[in-house]
Enzyme design. Structure first.
Site, PDB file in Angstrom:
ATOM      1  N   GLY A  52       0.837  -1.186   0.000  1.00 14.21           N
ATOM      2  CA  GLY A  52       0.000   0.000   0.000  1.00 14.21           C
ATOM      3  C   GLY A  52       0.870   1.234   0.000  1.00 14.21           C
ATOM      4  O   GLY A  52       2.070   1.177  -0.287  1.00 14.21           O
TER       5      GLY A  52
ATOM      6  N   LYS B 166       2.990  -7.089   8.285  1.00 16.83           N
ATOM      7  CA  LYS B 166       2.914  -5.761   7.682  1.00 16.83           C
ATOM      8  C   LYS B 166       4.151  -4.994   8.116  1.00 16.83           C
ATOM      9  O   LYS B 166       4.394  -4.812   9.311  1.00 16.83           O
ATOM     10  CB  LYS B 166       1.639  -5.060   8.153  1.00 16.83           C
TER      11      LYS B 166
ATOM     12  N   ASP C  68     -12.845   1.727   4.754  1.00 16.15           N
ATOM     13  CA  ASP C  68     -12.150   1.396   3.501  1.00 16.15           C
ATOM     14  C   ASP C  68     -12.539  -0.007   3.031  1.00 16.15           C
ATOM     15  O   ASP C  68     -11.683  -0.824   2.692  1.00 16.15           O
ATOM     16  CB  ASP C  68     -10.639   1.500   3.683  1.00 16.15           C
TER      17      ASP C  68
END
Length: 631
Positions: A72, A92, A186
């Site tokens: 991202g 992540k 989102d």
């Protein structure tokens, strides 16, 4: 991505304990979408990934970094395996350079604090986190089948039962979040992750926020353009209704192949969203269109709640599979709704006809059970097919398959691939021409669909063959046919099972379906014309009449695939028809606007070409077949 709501003073990163047991179930990667879906507030591209080994500086525990799962604006997500326990995670990785400013660090803290305590079957599980001098590491449940975006990219559109399957799980996870006062903000295909056993998990809480009273909500625009609600664009704040709006956009995208407000220009997309300007394809079922219209409303107050969505006809009256096959990630699954009456009847008929009788078996007991189940079979025959036959319905029907294919015929995949190969070979090498070559003088009579009725919004798809046999492919995947002399009933509970009964000996469990079949036959006899002037063939001359395996409707044509390999395409606008049959050699029969029919050898069309009229239809048929091919 959006900065966290409010600016708090920077504080040390809290460290969660490393678990001693694996997380429950496989789990997801980070934000990965097949299309370019730029977030409204996004940072620059992430720097190069860290080394192959990740080490917790406090515990000394090490993890082997594997493949990249997604990336991202602020982070990249990798597969990582604990070198001691062998447990695999999705990690992540956020570079420290990206959280150098207090509000940037606060954003990551906000994501961790919102996510770490969530415990729900359809929410990605948060495991633990730590940081070193270079990066912050957030360890999450690993979802081995990536995201719904990957499935959508491979499939383009999904069947309505599949969409119900995924939406139920999304709604379950979203309801849990809203009950805990958390807005996701989102929701999109790339943030729904799929586990090894095809369960869906809602993930990526980078934009999540606590629900605030309307007057205290931040007015920042955040989310992904194609899924942003109009009130967010109008800076009226983000409430639970905005998540519901995004869910409607997700549903539309899965059913129709693209987001409802997508355009080539971002400003135009935002204009369409604010004005709620989009189209609902007629190919969608009536409940699907009604639910989408209810969700995609300009005023948040007018949208249904999660509970109301789950009570909608789209969910309550439509079949939802308990589980999807892994193959559905890349190809259309063969979904057959469970039918207790059919299952028991299959068991009984197998007992009666399919094996040697067991002297100790009391057959009358099973027969009594079958007769008791008659009310279970779907519905009564319609009072008037004339009034309802034109209703919009599901654009696809498929005969149930046990995997072996029809005993004396072909599977859907075989029919599609054979026709695709032959037609592609014909069209690709066809020279330009203005007229068709000479047709065959005396072609063999063929069996084709002369009449049809789509009543799949309630019962199924009915058709009459040129031999005058009438049949129905029911919504539950069963197939029933009535012989041309109307004295024999043929029943296929699956594509590999076939039973025949005289009209007076049809079991009670099948009487409702027989009633519907007879209504279809009566309606087509009284109200429909034969679709062309082709030589008729008597049913007695057909050793094994073809069985409809699958039908597909588009906005221009109807595609039908049969167990003998025949492919028929009916064009709505001008009532022309294209029939591919024979295969050795392949024959192409074209029924023109004036109902006259000509049959050609495909090899002649390839060598000599054909009229633009026929060429156009051959190309469209090729496109339809490509859409059905798993390749």
């Amino acid at each position: 991505m959006e900065p966290a709501a409010g600016f708090l003073s920077p504080r040390p990163f809290p460290r969660a304990a490393v678990p001693s047991a694996p997380p429950a179930g496989p789990g997801p990667p980070a934000n990965a979408s097949p299309r370019s879906e730029p977030e409204v507030l996004a940072g620059p591209r992430a720097p190069d990934p860290p080394g192959r080994l990740i080490t917790d500086p406090l515990s000394g525990r090490t993890y082997t970094k594997g493949r990249l799962l997604g990336k991202g604006g602020f982070a990249r997500c990798y597969e990582a395996t604990d070198t001691e326990s062998g447990i695999a995670y999705a990690v992540k990785v956020i570079p420290q350079s990206r959280v150098a400013k207090p509000h940037q660090r606060e954003k990551i803290l906000n994501e961790i604090e919102l996510h770490r305590d969530l415990q729900h079957r359809h929410i990605v599980r948060f495991s633990h986190h730590f940081e070193d001098a270079d990066n912050i590491y957030i360890f999450l449940e690993l979802c081995s089948r990536k995201s719904l975006a990957h499935i959508w990219k491979a499939r383009h559109t999904l069947l309505e039962p599949e969409v119900r399957y995924y939406l139920r799980q999304i709604l379950s996870g979203l309801k849990y979040l809203h009950q805990r006062g958390i807005l996701h903000r989102d929701l999109k295909l790339g943030n729904f992750f799929i586990t090894d056993n095809m369960e869906l998990k809602v993930g990526d809480f980078g934009l999540a926020a606590r629900l605030e009273p309307p007057e205290q909500r931040k007015k920042t625009i955040c989310g992904t353009p194609n899924y942003v609600a109009p009130e967010v664009l109008l800076r009226q704040g983000h409430g639970p209704e905005a998540d519901v709006w995004s869910l409607g956009c997700v549903m539309y995208t899965l059913l129709c192949g693209s987001p409802p407000f997508e355009t080539a220009d971002l400003k135009e997309t935002y204009r369409c969203i604010k004005q709620v300007h989009y189209t609902l394809p007629a190919s969608l079922s009536l409940p699907a269109r009604q639910l989408l219209a209810a969700i995609l409303r300009a005023s948040p107050r007018d949208r249904p709640s999660i509970e109301q969505i789950l009570r909608h006809d789209f969910f309550t009256k439509g079949y939802t599979p308990d589980r999807l096959p892994v193959s559905s990630c890349v190809t259309v699954p063969d979904l057959t709704p469970p039918n207790p009456a059919r299952s028991l009847f299959a068991k009984v008929t197998k007992s009666l006809f399919g094996r040697k009788k067991n002297k100790n078996k009391n057959h009358s007991e099973d027969q009594d059970n079958v007769s008791c189940l008659a009310p279970v079979v779907s519905g009564q025959a319609p009072a008037s097919l004339i009034e309802t036959a034109a209703e919009d319905s599901s654009p696809r029907g498929t005969l149930a398959s046990s995997g072996d294919g029809f005993e004396e015929g072909l599977t859907v995949a075989t029919v599609v691939e054979s026709a695709l190969c032959a037609l592609r070979n014909c069209v690709a090498f066809m020279p330009p021409a203005e007229q068709n070559p000479a047709p065959l003088a005396q072609p063999e009579p063929l069996v084709w669909v002369s009449k049809w009725v789509d009543y799949s919004n309630k019962f199924g798809f009915g058709y009459q063959l040129s031999s005058r046999r009438v049949a129905v492919l029911f919504n539950d995947g069963t197939h029933m046919a009535l012989s041309a002399n109307r004295k024999t009933v043929h029943y296929n509970p699956t594509s590999t099972k076939h039973f025949s009964f005289s009209m007076g000996s049809v079991p009670r469990a099948l009487q409702p379906q027989l009633g519907i079949l007879r209504y279809f036959a009566s309606y087509m006899e009284q109200h429909l014309m034969k679709g062309g002037d082709l030589p008729s063939v008597e049913e007695a001359e057909v050793p094994a009449p073809p069985l409809l395996l699958q039908w597909v409707k588009t906005d221009q044509a109807l595609l039908m695939l049969f167990s003998d390999g025949t492919v028929q395409v009916n064009f709505y606008g001008d009532h022309t028809k294209l029939i591919l049959s024979g295969w050795e050699p392949l024959l192409v029969t074209f029924v023109a606007r004036n109902r006259s029919a000509c049959t050609y050898l495909a090899s002649h069309l390839r060598q000599l070409g054909c009229s633009p009229d026929l060429r156009q239809r051959l190309r469209y048929a090729l496109r339809l077949l490509r859409d059905q091919s798993p390749a």
